[in-house]
Design a protein around this motif. Sequence first.
Motif, mmCIF file in Angstrom:
data_model
loop_
_atom_site.group_PDB
_atom_site.id
_atom_site.type_symbol
_atom_site.label_atom_id
_atom_site.label_comp_id
_atom_site.label_asym_id
_atom_site.label_seq_id
_atom_site.Cartn_x
_atom_site.Cartn_y
_atom_site.Cartn_z
ATOM 1 N N ALA A 294 0.828 -1.206 0.000
ATOM 2 C CA ALA A 294 0.000 0.000 0.000
ATOM 3 C C ALA A 294 0.861 1.254 0.000
ATOM 4 O O ALA A 294 0.555 2.241 -0.694
ATOM 5 N N ALA A 295 1.950 1.239 0.755
ATOM 6 C CA ALA A 295 2.834 2.399 0.800
ATOM 7 C C ALA A 295 3.519 2.615 -0.536
ATOM 8 O O ALA A 295 3.631 3.760 -1.022
ATOM 9 N N GLU A 296 3.990 1.536 -1.162
ATOM 10 C CA GLU A 296 4.661 1.668 -2.456
ATOM 11 C C GLU A 296 3.698 2.195 -3.522
ATOM 12 O O GLU A 296 4.074 3.021 -4.368
ATOM 13 N N THR A 297 2.447 1.726 -3.486
ATOM 14 C CA THR A 297 1.455 2.212 -4.451
ATOM 15 C C THR A 297 1.166 3.693 -4.240
ATOM 16 O O THR A 297 1.075 4.479 -5.199
ATOM 17 N N ALA A 298 1.045 4.110 -2.964
ATOM 18 C CA ALA A 298 0.777 5.520 -2.676
ATOM 19 C C ALA A 298 1.942 6.400 -3.104
ATOM 20 O O ALA A 298 1.744 7.489 -3.655
ATOM 21 N N ILE A 299 3.171 5.938 -2.887
ATOM 22 C CA ILE A 299 4.343 6.715 -3.295
ATOM 23 C C ILE A 299 4.400 6.824 -4.816
ATOM 24 O O ILE A 299 4.703 7.893 -5.370
ATOM 25 N N ALA A 300 4.110 5.709 -5.491
ATOM 26 C CA ALA A 300 4.139 5.740 -6.959
ATOM 27 C C ALA A 300 3.072 6.678 -7.523
ATOM 28 O O ALA A 300 3.301 7.339 -8.553
ATOM 29 N N GLU B 91 2.046 9.297 -6.014
ATOM 30 C CA GLU B 91 2.285 10.591 -5.373
ATOM 31 C C GLU B 91 1.137 10.994 -4.458
ATOM 32 O O GLU B 91 0.741 12.156 -4.390
ATOM 33 N N ASP B 92 0.600 9.993 -3.741
ATOM 34 C CA ASP B 92 -0.469 10.248 -2.785
ATOM 35 C C ASP B 92 0.103 10.191 -1.359
ATOM 36 O O ASP B 92 1.100 9.514 -1.090
ATOM 37 N N SER B 93 -0.556 10.901 -0.461
ATOM 38 C CA SER B 93 -0.162 10.804 0.942
ATOM 39 C C SER B 93 -0.689 9.492 1.529
ATOM 40 O O SER B 93 -1.685 8.953 1.062
#
Length: 347
Positions: free
Chosen positions: A70-76, A78-80
């Motif tokens: 979930a963190a990697e998807t959010a970073i990709a 560009e979401d918080s």
Amino acid sequence: MTGRSAVFGSEDRRAGTSVVAEALRIAGRDRRPVFGSAVLAGVVALFAGGGIVAGAFAVSWGLFLEAGRAAETAIADEDSYVAYADQWDDLVKVAFCVYPLLLLVAVVLIAWLLTAQAVTVAYARERAAAGTPAGVLTLHALWRRSRPHLGAAVRVQLLTLVCALVPGLAGLLVLVAIQSEMVPGVVWPTYHDPATAQFILVGRILPVVIWALGFALLTRFSLATAVRVTDNCSATAAMRRSWALTRAARLRTTGICLLGTVAVAVAFTVLRWFGVFVAHWAGLVMLAVTGGNVWVTGVLVLVVPVAVALVAVPFVLAPVGVLLGCLRERLDGGVGGVRVLSGVSVG
């Protein structure tokens, strides 16, 4: 009245010093049973505690991997994101199952260590009273002498834990009430609003006073395991006897218990610092196993130093148990007061 208090205070200090000196002599002369019991406790802590923690990681493995994805998807995108946002509740449930199991292991190991040291002290007193050369108390003989007392010793530790939880939770409840703005006139300080006199009194001094009273309560029950070994009584009777023995020597008992607590705390801090180096290599291994998942690695790095300290701290707790055993003998009959253990021969 002041003069009498000063005399009694000086007598307590001299008596406390003699108890410490006797404990050091016994720990040095009978180091095989003292530190052998610590080795056994450390091994059990390593395998039992390590197994519980490993099981917790295994149960939570999917949650950690999901948090990483979930963190990697959010970073990709560009979401918080918030770490463990969707996994936090389940991780807390696992933790609430793990902590009681670890606490139970700790209670059993403390009961074993205090029982073994009380047996060692009683054995040393028996040999001194008989006027025979100090024999070697083997680990096998130590186990045979300690085994009949372990069940009651565990009950003593559980009852003591309950007594400790009351003031411990009461102090925390004060802090929670202040933070929840439930105490009129007392506001938790912020960057812009410094601590007020009311907050210092209620939010700082009051919890410390409550916890100090809890520590004083623990000192009154600190000799219960040694009483059980020598008197072969029930857990509740041992706690009542400990309360009675320490009534006339509160200052001495508190000072000795405080000395033991400081020794264990210092050792735990030092061992935890050494555990950081172990955590570094454990973290590298975890990163390699999980393909760079920092979420599970971060939790492991936090756990390992504490685990290393807890596995090694029995080597300090064992001499503290000898100290409590010597104090119990000193308060119940002086130097000449020797109780014979149940008739189990030394092999």
